[in-house]
Scaffold this motif. Structure first.
Motif, PDB file in Angstrom:
ATOM      1  N   MET A 218       0.826  -1.214   0.000  1.00  0.00           N
ATOM      2  CA  MET A 218       0.000   0.000   0.000  1.00  0.00           C
ATOM      3  C   MET A 218       0.857   1.259   0.000  1.00  0.00           C
ATOM      4  SD  MET A 218      -3.078  -0.919   2.661  1.00  0.00           S
ATOM      5  CE  MET A 218      -4.339  -2.118   2.275  1.00  0.00           C
ATOM      6  N   TRP A 219       1.884   1.284   0.856  1.00  0.00           N
ATOM      7  CA  TRP A 219       2.756   2.458   0.884  1.00  0.00           C
ATOM      8  C   TRP A 219       3.454   2.627  -0.466  1.00  0.00           C
ATOM      9  CZ3 TRP A 219       0.765   4.811   4.611  1.00  0.00           C
ATOM     10  CH2 TRP A 219       0.542   4.243   5.860  1.00  0.00           C
ATOM     11  N   ASP A 220       3.886   1.513  -1.047  1.00  0.00           N
ATOM     12  CA  ASP A 220       4.636   1.567  -2.304  1.00  0.00           C
ATOM     13  C   ASP A 220       3.788   2.089  -3.465  1.00  0.00           C
ATOM     14  OD1 ASP A 220       6.910   0.623  -1.073  1.00  0.00           O
ATOM     15  OD2 ASP A 220       6.653  -1.460  -1.737  1.00  0.00           O
ATOM     16  N   ILE A 221       2.508   1.756  -3.482  1.00  0.00           N
ATOM     17  CA  ILE A 221       1.670   2.155  -4.623  1.00  0.00           C
ATOM     18  C   ILE A 221       0.932   3.466  -4.390  1.00  0.00           C
ATOM     19  CG2 ILE A 221       1.437  -0.220  -5.408  1.00  0.00           C
ATOM     20  CD1 ILE A 221      -1.370  -0.293  -4.257  1.00  0.00           C
ATOM     21  N   GLY A 222       1.178   4.127  -3.229  1.00  0.00           N
ATOM     22  CA  GLY A 222       0.683   5.492  -3.096  1.00  0.00           C
ATOM     23  C   GLY A 222      -0.431   5.734  -2.117  1.00  0.00           C
ATOM     24  N   PHE A 223      -0.480   4.971  -1.020  1.00  0.00           N
ATOM     25  CA  PHE A 223      -1.532   5.181  -0.023  1.00  0.00           C
ATOM     26  C   PHE A 223      -1.493   6.607   0.530  1.00  0.00           C
ATOM     27  CE2 PHE A 223      -3.196   3.652   4.397  1.00  0.00           C
ATOM     28  CZ  PHE A 223      -4.408   4.265   4.158  1.00  0.00           C
ATOM     29  N   LEU A 224      -0.303   7.106   0.825  1.00  0.00           N
ATOM     30  CA  LEU A 224      -0.186   8.464   1.369  1.00  0.00           C
ATOM     31  C   LEU A 224      -0.760   9.483   0.394  1.00  0.00           C
ATOM     32  CD1 LEU A 224       0.962   9.964   3.852  1.00  0.00           C
ATOM     33  CD2 LEU A 224       3.102  10.230   2.590  1.00  0.00           C
ATOM     34  N   ASN A 225      -0.427   9.354  -0.870  1.00  0.00           N
ATOM     35  CA  ASN A 225      -0.934  10.282  -1.882  1.00  0.00           C
ATOM     36  C   ASN A 225      -2.443  10.151  -2.053  1.00  0.00           C
ATOM     37  OD1 ASN A 225       1.605  11.334  -2.415  1.00  0.00           O
ATOM     38  ND2 ASN A 225       2.044   9.854  -4.028  1.00  0.00           N
ATOM     39  N   GLU A 226      -2.973   8.954  -1.845  1.00  0.00           N
ATOM     40  CA  GLU A 226      -4.415   8.772  -1.941  1.00  0.00           C
ATOM     41  C   GLU A 226      -5.137   9.620  -0.892  1.00  0.00           C
ATOM     42  OE1 GLU A 226      -6.843   4.958  -2.655  1.00  0.00           O
ATOM     43  OE2 GLU A 226      -6.798   5.122  -0.464  1.00  0.00           O
ATOM     44  N   VAL A 227      -4.616   9.631   0.325  1.00  0.00           N
ATOM     45  CA  VAL A 227      -5.262  10.413   1.377  1.00  0.00           C
ATOM     46  C   VAL A 227      -5.087  11.913   1.114  1.00  0.00           C
ATOM     47  CG1 VAL A 227      -5.434  10.810   3.859  1.00  0.00           C
ATOM     48  CG2 VAL A 227      -4.899   8.521   3.014  1.00  0.00           C
ATOM     49  N   VAL A 228      -3.945  12.317   0.553  1.00  0.00           N
ATOM     50  CA  VAL A 228      -3.772  13.717   0.155  1.00  0.00           C
ATOM     51  C   VAL A 228      -4.854  14.108  -0.849  1.00  0.00           C
ATOM     52  CG1 VAL A 228      -2.274  15.344  -1.062  1.00  0.00           C
ATOM     53  CG2 VAL A 228      -1.286  13.759   0.604  1.00  0.00           C
ATOM     54  N   SER A 229      -5.103  13.254  -1.833  1.00  0.00           N
ATOM     55  CA  SER A 229      -6.140  13.524  -2.832  1.00  0.00           C
ATOM     56  C   SER A 229      -7.523  13.582  -2.205  1.00  0.00           C
ATOM     57  CB  SER A 229      -6.107  12.447  -3.926  1.00  0.00           C
ATOM     58  OG  SER A 229      -4.872  12.445  -4.609  1.00  0.00           O
ATOM     59  N   LEU A 230      -7.782  12.708  -1.238  1.00  0.00           N
ATOM     60  CA  LEU A 230      -9.070  12.737  -0.541  1.00  0.00           C
ATOM     61  C   LEU A 230      -9.261  14.050   0.202  1.00  0.00           C
ATOM     62  CD1 LEU A 230      -9.113   9.099   0.899  1.00  0.00           C
ATOM     63  CD2 LEU A 230     -10.754  10.025  -0.739  1.00  0.00           C
ATOM     64  N   MET A 231      -8.200  14.537   0.840  1.00  0.00           N
ATOM     65  CA  MET A 231      -8.277  15.799   1.571  1.00  0.00           C
ATOM     66  C   MET A 231      -8.542  16.968   0.626  1.00  0.00           C
ATOM     67  SD  MET A 231      -5.136  15.234   4.289  1.00  0.00           S
ATOM     68  CE  MET A 231      -5.376  16.833   5.117  1.00  0.00           C
ATOM     69  N   GLU A 232      -8.016  16.890  -0.578  1.00  0.00           N
ATOM     70  CA  GLU A 232      -8.240  17.956  -1.560  1.00  0.00           C
ATOM     71  C   GLU A 232      -9.658  17.923  -2.113  1.00  0.00           C
ATOM     72  OE1 GLU A 232      -5.205  17.118  -4.409  1.00  0.00           O
ATOM     73  OE2 GLU A 232      -3.598  18.098  -3.247  1.00  0.00           O
ATOM     74  N   LYS A 233     -10.233  16.744  -2.195  1.00  0.00           N
ATOM     75  CA  LYS A 233     -11.559  16.581  -2.799  1.00  0.00           C
ATOM     76  C   LYS A 233     -12.692  16.743  -1.793  1.00  0.00           C
ATOM     77  CE  LYS A 233     -14.139  13.479  -5.859  1.00  0.00           C
ATOM     78  NZ  LYS A 233     -14.097  12.236  -6.673  1.00  0.00           N
ATOM     79  N   TYR A 234     -12.458  16.316  -0.541  1.00  0.00           N
ATOM     80  CA  TYR A 234     -13.511  16.291   0.468  1.00  0.00           C
ATOM     81  C   TYR A 234     -13.100  17.079   1.711  1.00  0.00           C
ATOM     82  CZ  TYR A 234     -15.038  12.225  -2.303  1.00  0.00           C
ATOM     83  OH  TYR A 234     -15.415  11.387  -3.317  1.00  0.00           O
ATOM     84  N   ASP A 235     -14.107  17.531   2.449  1.00  0.00           N
ATOM     85  CA  ASP A 235     -13.866  18.216   3.723  1.00  0.00           C
ATOM     86  C   ASP A 235     -13.784  17.151   4.820  1.00  0.00           C
ATOM     87  OD1 ASP A 235     -13.613  20.025   5.759  1.00  0.00           O
ATOM     88  OD2 ASP A 235     -15.749  20.523   5.837  1.00  0.00           O
ATOM     89  N   ILE A 265       7.179   9.840   9.289  1.00  0.00           N
ATOM     90  CA  ILE A 265       6.559   8.909   8.337  1.00  0.00           C
ATOM     91  C   ILE A 265       6.636   7.484   8.866  1.00  0.00           C
ATOM     92  CG2 ILE A 265       6.791   7.876   6.046  1.00  0.00           C
ATOM     93  CD1 ILE A 265       7.637  10.640   5.021  1.00  0.00           C
ATOM     94  N   GLN A 266       7.792   7.114   9.404  1.00  0.00           N
ATOM     95  CA  GLN A 266       7.948   5.773   9.954  1.00  0.00           C
ATOM     96  C   GLN A 266       7.030   5.564  11.150  1.00  0.00           C
ATOM     97  OE1 GLN A 266       9.938   3.163   8.660  1.00  0.00           O
ATOM     98  NE2 GLN A 266       8.539   2.099  10.053  1.00  0.00           N
ATOM     99  N   GLU A 267       6.887   6.575  11.993  1.00  0.00           N
ATOM    100  CA  GLU A 267       6.000   6.478  13.152  1.00  0.00           C
ATOM    101  C   GLU A 267       4.554   6.291  12.692  1.00  0.00           C
ATOM    102  OE1 GLU A 267       6.757  10.005  15.349  1.00  0.00           O
ATOM    103  OE2 GLU A 267       8.584   9.238  16.306  1.00  0.00           O
ATOM    104  N   MET A 268       4.164   7.030  11.659  1.00  0.00           N
ATOM    105  CA  MET A 268       2.804   6.903  11.128  1.00  0.00           C
ATOM    106  C   MET A 268       2.573   5.508  10.570  1.00  0.00           C
ATOM    107  SD  MET A 268       1.322   6.881   7.839  1.00  0.00           S
ATOM    108  CE  MET A 268       2.397   7.893   6.825  1.00  0.00           C
ATOM    109  N   GLN A 269       3.545   4.984   9.847  1.00  0.00           N
ATOM    110  CA  GLN A 269       3.417   3.643   9.290  1.00  0.00           C
ATOM    111  C   GLN A 269       3.352   2.580  10.390  1.00  0.00           C
ATOM    112  OE1 GLN A 269       6.707   3.389   6.547  1.00  0.00           O
ATOM    113  NE2 GLN A 269       5.601   4.425   4.913  1.00  0.00           N
ATOM    114  N   ASP A 270       4.130   2.780  11.440  1.00  0.00           N
ATOM    115  CA  ASP A 270       4.096   1.850  12.570  1.00  0.00           C
ATOM    116  C   ASP A 270       2.731   1.876  13.255  1.00  0.00           C
ATOM    117  OD1 ASP A 270       6.710   1.119  12.079  1.00  0.00           O
ATOM    118  OD2 ASP A 270       7.565   2.409  13.640  1.00  0.00           O
ATOM    119  N   LYS A 271       2.155   3.071  13.394  1.00  0.00           N
ATOM    120  CA  LYS A 271       0.831   3.191  14.008  1.00  0.00           C
ATOM    121  C   LYS A 271      -0.233   2.502  13.147  1.00  0.00           C
ATOM    122  CE  LYS A 271       1.648   7.558  16.496  1.00  0.00           C
ATOM    123  NZ  LYS A 271       1.292   9.001  16.548  1.00  0.00           N
ATOM    124  N   ALA A 272      -0.126   2.652  11.836  1.00  0.00           N
ATOM    125  CA  ALA A 272      -1.085   2.007  10.940  1.00  0.00           C
ATOM    126  C   ALA A 272      -0.970   0.491  11.026  1.00  0.00           C
ATOM    127  CB  ALA A 272      -0.862   2.481   9.506  1.00  0.00           C
TER     128      ALA A 272
END
Length: 314
Positions: A218-235, A265-272
């Motif tokens: 998931m991290w490799d194929i762009g999970f972080l960028n997916e959430v960035v896009s969601l934040m741009e599209k939705y409140d 970033i590593q801390e966030m990934q560990d939490k996930a």
């Protein structure tokens, strides 16, 4: 001769391989797939939910995927309504439904029915309860539940946040404890179905490896960028149900803090990763609870499940 309609329920914790197994059964013909996943209902949430790709969905169509936006709410009652309609439609087409997923609350609601005397969710009330939790702590909110509904509180821990919120919400909306309302209302059990219940329950060590591998992909194929896009599209906010999905909650919190360093970033990934393992643990608990009340066939490995189910439904 029984007139009950057969329904195959294929359950399991996250990353156990149940979707791949359901798709293999679909290839045998005579089946349609219904998703039982509270995260897959959301549009634009693809990577973090491990949603089948568009190509996979074209080859293996799933009902109840991409049906609402991340800002909307989808309840267990709505799932039961949609699922029973789809089950009947699938049987009318001469096929057998396979319900596949890991949202055990949905399976429980389908297997046992839901009390119809409980109020719908009130998100103003929920936000106020969450605000109290933020300012006073969850122990204090749990103490409130103990005071107004001790029977419900006995079943929960202070960490069972969503269940505590729902119990307090019901009390505030009705003036009655949720335990009392549930006891007063007989459940509407879907007797017209003959449920065939199967569960993939791998050993914990193996499942943890599968979870870790899935998250790496998931991290490799762009999970972080997916959430960035969601934040741009939705409140988006942490309080809405879609952002309570494991992974999304941790990424959203990370992005809103705005401190993007290698360490953070590593801390966030560990939490996930930790949150996903905790989800799997809860799913195991749900499965064992459901097994106590309903007949189940369980498998430790995908290979065992493949061999048995292919023979059962060839």
């Amino acid at each position: 001769m029984s007139t009950q309609l057969p329904v195959i329920n294929l359950m399991g914790p996250t990353a156990s391989g149940k979707t791949a197994l359901a798709c293999q059964l679909y290839e045998q013909g005579g089946f349609e797939l219904i998703s039982v996943d509270s995260a897959l209902v959301y549009q634009d949430m693809d990577i973090g939910t491990a949603k089948p790709t568009k190509a996979e969905q074209a080859q293996y169509p799933h009902h109840l995927i991409d049906i609402i936006s991340p800002l909307e709410v989808y309840s267990a009652a709505e799932f039961v309504s949609d699922a029973t309609r789809l089950i009947d439609d699938i049987h009318a087409r001469g096929k057998t439904p396979i319900l596949v997923g890991g949202t055990m609350l949905y399976f429980k609601a389908l297997l046992e029915g839901l009390a119809d005397n409980l109020p719908n969710a009130d998100y103003d009330v929920r936000r106020e309860i969450e605000r109290q939790a933020q300012t006073q702590g969850w122990d204090e909110v749990y103490a409130q539940l103990c005071a107004v509904d001790p029977k419900a509180a006995e079943k929960f821990k202070p960490s069972d946040k969503q269940r505590i919120i729902r119990a307090l919400e019901v009390y505030q909306l009705t003036g009655k404890p949720i335990s009392q309302l549930q006891a007063e209302q007989p459940k509407n059990q879907p007797y017209r179905y003959n449920f065939h219940n199967f569960a993939l329950m791998p050993e914990r060590a193996e499942l943890h490896q599968r979870i870790e591998k899935r998250l790496e992909i998931m991290w490799d194929i762009g999970f972080l960028n997916e959430v960035v896009s969601l934040m741009e599209k939705y409140d988006l906010s942490p309080e809405i149900p879609s952002m309570r999905c494991v992974g999304y909650r941790q990424v959203l919190d990370f992005l809103q803090k705005g401190e993007q360093t290698a360490q953070s970033i590593q801390e966030m990934q560990d939490k996930a990763l930790f949150a996903t393992r905790q989800l799997a643990k809860r799913q195991y608990t749900w499965l064992r609870s459901l097994q106590e009340a309903h007949q189940f066939q369980t498998y430790l490995t995908i290979k065992q499940a493949q061999e048995d189910l292919r023979n059962r439904y060839r």
